[in-house]
Design a protein around this motif. Sequence first.
Motif, mmCIF file in Angstrom:
data_model
loop_
_atom_site.group_PDB
_atom_site.id
_atom_site.type_symbol
_atom_site.label_atom_id
_atom_site.label_comp_id
_atom_site.label_asym_id
_atom_site.label_seq_id
_atom_site.Cartn_x
_atom_site.Cartn_y
_atom_site.Cartn_z
ATOM 1 N N ASP A 146 -5.994 12.658 -1.519
ATOM 2 C CA ASP A 146 -4.909 11.674 -1.478
ATOM 3 C C ASP A 146 -5.270 10.506 -0.561
ATOM 4 O O ASP A 146 -5.039 9.341 -0.892
ATOM 5 C CB ASP A 146 -3.604 12.308 -0.992
ATOM 6 N N MET A 169 -5.412 6.566 -1.557
ATOM 7 C CA MET A 169 -4.520 5.630 -0.882
ATOM 8 C C MET A 169 -5.279 4.588 -0.072
ATOM 9 O O MET A 169 -4.958 3.395 -0.123
ATOM 10 C CB MET A 169 -3.573 6.399 0.045
ATOM 11 N N THR A 208 1.393 6.654 -6.759
ATOM 12 C CA THR A 208 0.242 7.471 -7.136
ATOM 13 C C THR A 208 0.323 8.925 -6.675
ATOM 14 O O THR A 208 -0.069 9.828 -7.408
ATOM 15 C CB THR A 208 -1.073 6.866 -6.618
ATOM 16 N N THR A 209 0.788 9.155 -5.456
ATOM 17 C CA THR A 209 0.800 10.529 -4.942
ATOM 18 C C THR A 209 2.203 11.034 -4.645
ATOM 19 O O THR A 209 2.390 12.233 -4.479
ATOM 20 C CB THR A 209 -0.045 10.664 -3.659
ATOM 21 N N THR A 235 -11.690 11.183 -3.258
ATOM 22 C CA THR A 235 -10.825 11.765 -4.293
ATOM 23 C C THR A 235 -11.493 12.947 -4.978
ATOM 24 O O THR A 235 -10.816 13.737 -5.632
ATOM 25 C CB THR A 235 -10.421 10.716 -5.361
ATOM 26 N N THR A 269 -2.659 11.549 5.582
ATOM 27 C CA THR A 269 -2.520 10.160 5.128
ATOM 28 C C THR A 269 -1.584 9.323 5.992
ATOM 29 O O THR A 269 -1.490 8.117 5.784
ATOM 30 C CB THR A 269 -2.020 10.125 3.669
ATOM 31 N N THR A 318 0.836 -1.204 0.000
ATOM 32 C CA THR A 318 0.000 0.000 0.000
ATOM 33 C C THR A 318 0.871 1.254 0.000
ATOM 34 O O THR A 318 0.604 2.208 -0.732
ATOM 35 C CB THR A 318 -0.956 -0.002 1.213
ATOM 36 N N TYR A 319 1.932 1.248 0.800
ATOM 37 C CA TYR A 319 2.838 2.398 0.803
ATOM 38 C C TYR A 319 3.548 2.541 -0.551
ATOM 39 O O TYR A 319 3.782 3.666 -1.006
ATOM 40 C CB TYR A 319 3.850 2.314 1.940
ATOM 41 N N LEU A 326 -2.641 6.001 7.546
ATOM 42 C CA LEU A 326 -3.057 4.977 6.602
ATOM 43 C C LEU A 326 -2.658 3.550 7.010
ATOM 44 O O LEU A 326 -3.461 2.630 6.895
ATOM 45 C CB LEU A 326 -2.477 5.299 5.222
ATOM 46 N N LEU A 341 3.446 10.831 1.657
ATOM 47 C CA LEU A 341 2.424 10.820 2.693
ATOM 48 C C LEU A 341 2.359 12.231 3.260
ATOM 49 O O LEU A 341 3.353 12.946 3.281
ATOM 50 C CB LEU A 341 2.792 9.846 3.811
ATOM 51 N N CYS A 363 1.112 4.179 -2.693
ATOM 52 C CA CYS A 363 1.069 5.614 -2.353
ATOM 53 C C CYS A 363 2.220 6.362 -3.012
ATOM 54 O O CYS A 363 2.039 7.464 -3.539
ATOM 55 C CB CYS A 363 1.154 5.811 -0.837
ATOM 56 N N LYS A 364 3.384 5.773 -2.974
ATOM 57 C CA LYS A 364 4.559 6.418 -3.574
ATOM 58 C C LYS A 364 4.349 6.596 -5.080
ATOM 59 O O LYS A 364 4.663 7.638 -5.639
ATOM 60 C CB LYS A 364 5.815 5.581 -3.294
#
Length: 176
Positions: A140, A144, A61-62, A131, A69, A54-55, A72, A65, A58-59
Amino acid sequence: YKNNIDDARIVERALLPTSVFAFVGILLCLVFLLRNPLQIVFLMFTLVASVIMTYAFCKITTGELNTITVILGAIIMGFGIDFGLYFIYRLREEFTATRDLQASIASTLLHAGTSSVISAFISACSFFILTLSDFRGFSDFGLMAGGGVLITAVMMYFTLPVIYVLIERYRPGFSN
């Protein structure tokens, strides 16, 4: 610039304790509920791998953190353990009835897996709605968290069966 550095420090300080408390809390609950060390290890391994993925999501897509977030990991652990518990408990029931691991896994995936995937999809959609927010932190977070719920459900229903089959293959009788 100073605000970005301050935010980064807040994220760093909050990330570890929050995730550790969630991890320890879930672990203690599993010890009480499952009382089977190997099943606990399998679940926690899969859960941690899900949070790591998941992290990574996140890296990609966005890129980062933020103060919204950062929580999360704990949220994903809380949501994600449900999918693993549904799998484990249904597998126990099926295996007790059939004594056939592969048939039990197939039945578990068919019955508990279907409803869990639907549940994960609906939960993810509720996060994805965020979103649409104009506030980037919420936007974000929605992306996420929704992605994390789906990642965790997929991990629990793909990784746990593989672990069980591999352990049984290399340690026959494990399932008994």
